[in-house]
Design a protein around this motif. Structure first.
Motif, PDB file in Angstrom:
ATOM      1  N   THR A 160     -10.165   0.825  -3.395  1.00  0.00           N
ATOM      2  CA  THR A 160      -8.999   0.128  -2.898  1.00  0.00           C
ATOM      3  C   THR A 160      -7.921   0.973  -2.289  1.00  0.00           C
ATOM      4  O   THR A 160      -6.971   0.804  -1.684  1.00  0.00           O
ATOM      5  N   CYS A 161      -7.735   2.281  -2.708  1.00  0.00           N
ATOM      6  CA  CYS A 161      -6.726   3.219  -2.356  1.00  0.00           C
ATOM      7  C   CYS A 161      -7.085   4.643  -1.841  1.00  0.00           C
ATOM      8  O   CYS A 161      -8.382   4.836  -2.179  1.00  0.00           O
ATOM      9  N   SER A 162      -6.344   5.247  -0.916  1.00  0.00           N
ATOM     10  CA  SER A 162      -6.639   6.621  -0.588  1.00  0.00           C
ATOM     11  C   SER A 162      -5.528   7.612  -0.302  1.00  0.00           C
ATOM     12  O   SER A 162      -4.491   6.910  -0.182  1.00  0.00           O
ATOM     13  N   SER A 163      -5.650   8.731  -0.178  1.00  0.00           N
ATOM     14  CA  SER A 163      -4.452   9.536   0.034  1.00  0.00           C
ATOM     15  C   SER A 163      -4.929  10.427   1.350  1.00  0.00           C
ATOM     16  O   SER A 163      -5.870  11.007   1.534  1.00  0.00           O
ATOM     17  N   ILE A 164      -4.061  10.400   2.240  1.00  0.00           N
ATOM     18  CA  ILE A 164      -4.094  10.810   3.407  1.00  0.00           C
ATOM     19  C   ILE A 164      -3.378  12.264   3.490  1.00  0.00           C
ATOM     20  O   ILE A 164      -2.374  12.304   3.152  1.00  0.00           O
TER      21      ILE A 164
ATOM     22  N   ASN B 126     -10.765  -0.176   4.662  1.00  0.00           N
ATOM     23  CA  ASN B 126      -9.945  -1.020   4.312  1.00  0.00           C
ATOM     24  C   ASN B 126      -8.860  -0.444   3.151  1.00  0.00           C
ATOM     25  O   ASN B 126      -8.199  -1.409   2.631  1.00  0.00           O
ATOM     26  N   ARG B 127      -8.988   0.512   2.690  1.00  0.00           N
ATOM     27  CA  ARG B 127      -8.312   1.074   1.559  1.00  0.00           C
ATOM     28  C   ARG B 127      -6.701   1.116   1.850  1.00  0.00           C
ATOM     29  O   ARG B 127      -6.296   1.355   2.950  1.00  0.00           O
TER      30      ARG B 127
ATOM     31  N   ALA C 176      -3.062   2.922 -14.725  1.00  0.00           N
ATOM     32  CA  ALA C 176      -2.126   1.724 -14.631  1.00  0.00           C
ATOM     33  C   ALA C 176      -0.873   2.369 -13.906  1.00  0.00           C
ATOM     34  O   ALA C 176      -0.149   1.571 -13.450  1.00  0.00           O
ATOM     35  N   ALA C 177      -0.675   3.613 -14.011  1.00  0.00           N
ATOM     36  CA  ALA C 177       0.618   4.159 -13.286  1.00  0.00           C
ATOM     37  C   ALA C 177       0.509   4.264 -11.837  1.00  0.00           C
ATOM     38  O   ALA C 177       1.280   3.934 -10.958  1.00  0.00           O
ATOM     39  N   PHE C 178      -0.731   4.881 -11.412  1.00  0.00           N
ATOM     40  CA  PHE C 178      -0.950   4.929 -10.013  1.00  0.00           C
ATOM     41  C   PHE C 178      -1.495   3.560  -9.198  1.00  0.00           C
ATOM     42  O   PHE C 178      -1.309   3.397  -7.837  1.00  0.00           O
ATOM     43  N   GLY C 179      -2.000   2.674 -10.012  1.00  0.00           N
ATOM     44  CA  GLY C 179      -2.574   1.471  -9.511  1.00  0.00           C
ATOM     45  C   GLY C 179      -3.835   1.580  -8.902  1.00  0.00           C
ATOM     46  O   GLY C 179      -4.463   0.578  -7.920  1.00  0.00           O
ATOM     47  N   ALA C 180      -4.553   2.736  -9.109  1.00  0.00           N
ATOM     48  CA  ALA C 180      -5.949   2.902  -8.562  1.00  0.00           C
ATOM     49  C   ALA C 180      -6.546   4.011  -9.174  1.00  0.00           C
ATOM     50  O   ALA C 180      -6.037   4.651 -10.079  1.00  0.00           O
ATOM     51  N   SER C 181      -7.979   3.561  -9.466  1.00  0.00           N
ATOM     52  CA  SER C 181      -8.873   4.729 -10.340  1.00  0.00           C
ATOM     53  C   SER C 181      -8.809   6.320  -9.581  1.00  0.00           C
ATOM     54  O   SER C 181      -9.416   6.396  -8.586  1.00  0.00           O
ATOM     55  N   ARG C 182      -8.346   7.126 -10.467  1.00  0.00           N
ATOM     56  CA  ARG C 182      -8.430   8.421 -10.126  1.00  0.00           C
ATOM     57  C   ARG C 182      -9.238   9.338 -11.021  1.00  0.00           C
ATOM     58  O   ARG C 182      -9.132  10.400 -11.528  1.00  0.00           O
ATOM     59  N   ASP C 183     -10.462   8.555 -11.572  1.00  0.00           N
ATOM     60  CA  ASP C 183     -11.234   9.309 -12.854  1.00  0.00           C
ATOM     61  C   ASP C 183     -11.767  10.568 -12.165  1.00  0.00           C
ATOM     62  O   ASP C 183     -11.713  11.700 -13.050  1.00  0.00           O
ATOM     63  N   ALA C 184     -12.090  10.736 -11.219  1.00  0.00           N
ATOM     64  CA  ALA C 184     -12.668  11.875 -10.573  1.00  0.00           C
ATOM     65  C   ALA C 184     -11.573  12.903 -10.365  1.00  0.00           C
ATOM     66  O   ALA C 184     -12.096  14.150 -11.043  1.00  0.00           O
TER      67      ALA C 184
ATOM     68  N   VAL D 141       3.488   4.437   2.891  1.00  0.00           N
ATOM     69  CA  VAL D 141       2.117   3.627   2.423  1.00  0.00           C
ATOM     70  C   VAL D 141       1.823   2.701   3.772  1.00  0.00           C
ATOM     71  O   VAL D 141       2.963   2.288   4.342  1.00  0.00           O
ATOM     72  N   ARG D 142       0.517   2.780   3.709  1.00  0.00           N
ATOM     73  CA  ARG D 142       0.086   1.752   4.862  1.00  0.00           C
ATOM     74  C   ARG D 142      -0.883   0.734   4.244  1.00  0.00           C
ATOM     75  O   ARG D 142      -1.941   1.233   3.645  1.00  0.00           O
ATOM     76  N   GLY D 143      -0.903  -0.568   4.494  1.00  0.00           N
ATOM     77  CA  GLY D 143      -1.705  -1.635   4.083  1.00  0.00           C
ATOM     78  C   GLY D 143      -1.448  -1.528   2.376  1.00  0.00           C
ATOM     79  O   GLY D 143      -2.617  -1.602   1.724  1.00  0.00           O
ATOM     80  N   ALA D 144      -0.200  -1.741   1.932  1.00  0.00           N
ATOM     81  CA  ALA D 144      -0.100  -1.562   0.765  1.00  0.00           C
ATOM     82  C   ALA D 144      -0.518  -3.065  -0.204  1.00  0.00           C
ATOM     83  O   ALA D 144      -0.305  -4.179   0.180  1.00  0.00           O
TER      84      ALA D 144
END
Length: 282
Positions: A69-73, A101-102, A160-168, A259-262
């Motif tokens: 759902t999310c990414s960092s450029i 589509n993230r 919860a804070a970031f709004g997406a999984s950053r487990d890795a 952000v794009r496509g929030a």
């Protein structure tokens, strides 16, 4: 998009291990603090493109996915000799395609802001860099270092804070540094990470329920760093700047979070990010 894209004498190609040394050289020429190890950490979590003039890397860009759902450029650099030719736009567009589509997040300098606005990014926050030689800091009694068995709770708070999984990312941070936490009874309610970075160390992410917890976590970590160079990047509205300055870490620059496509959240999270893992990955 084709795996290779020709633009005049410049070829865009997948970012591979063999490109890391040239990428480090590019970032040093741009005045960035990143070591090869810092590049390796982000690259290990990412997909990317390099711009090649023959065998020479003259541009870089990475896309770091966080689940579906999310990414960092991030890590967008163009060699000074190639600027003004639209190469930054081509690299950014190429990694935006990798994001599919993230939701896409990035941080922008004032120079980069017009380009990202044209590509559909919207400004959300000012991110302030604080760094310096740490003064004497008293450690609070409510924070502690935690072991790997705390990682599931830390991942949940970060999600919860970031709004997406950053487990890795959390797994990598645990291997490269340490986590501190605050507990309510036996439940972890706030955490902070610290690791080597650039010419010293960095603190982040820091995720907490309130600014008091965030300040205590920072104080706990910095209490062991007197005389050391430490950096942290904070959203301006957190209100931590004056305290960081008192601890020997003055403000030394800022960027704009975009952000794009929030993707909207259904409810306000119980925790928030007070310090970023880095400007590159939020």
């Amino acid at each position: 998009m084709d795996e290779f894209m020709q633009t005049e004498s410049i070829v865009l190609a997948p970012f591979e291990t063999r490109h890391l040394d040239d990428a480090v050289a590019l970032s040093r020429a741009a005045g960035w603090a990143h070591r090869r190890e810092d590049w390796e950490m982000i690259w290990s979590l990412s997909q990317g493109r390099v711009a090649l003039a023959g065998d020479r890397v003259v541009g870089t860009a990475l896309m770091t996915p966080f689940g579906d759902t999310c990414s960092s450029i991030n890590m967008i650099i163009v060699d000074e000799s190639q600027r003004g030719r639209g190469l930054g736009r081509k690299l950014t567009t190429a990694v935006l395609e990798l994001a599919e589509n993230r939701e896409c997040r990035l941080t922008a300098t004032n120079d980069g802001l017009p380009l990202y606005e044209k590509l559909g990014f919207v400004a959300t926050d000012q991110i302030v860099r604080h760094q310096g030689i740490v003064n004497r800091v008293n450690a609070p009694e409510n924070a502690e270092w935690v072991e790997p068995d705390a990682l599931p709770a830390i991942k949940a708070l970060d999600r919860a804070a970031f709004g997406a999984s950053r487990d890795a990312l959390i797994d990598v941070l645990a291997k490269q540094g340490r986590f501190a936490a605050i507990r309510n009874d036996d439940r972890i309610v706030a955490f902070a990470s610290t690791r080597l970075f650039g010419k010293g160390e960095v603190v982040g992410p820091v995720v907490a329920e309130n600014v008091e917890q965030a300040r205590d976590l920072l104080a706990f970590i910095l209490s062991g760093k007197e005389g050391h160079f430490v950096r942290t990047d904070i959203p301006e509205q957190t209100g931590l700047s004056s305290q960081l300055e008192d601890w020997g870490m003055p403000q030394e620059g800022e960027v704009v979070a975009m952000v794009r496509g929030a993707v909207g959240r259904s409810q306000t999270p119980a925790v928030q990010t007070f310090c970023l893992a880095s400007q590159a990955i939020g």
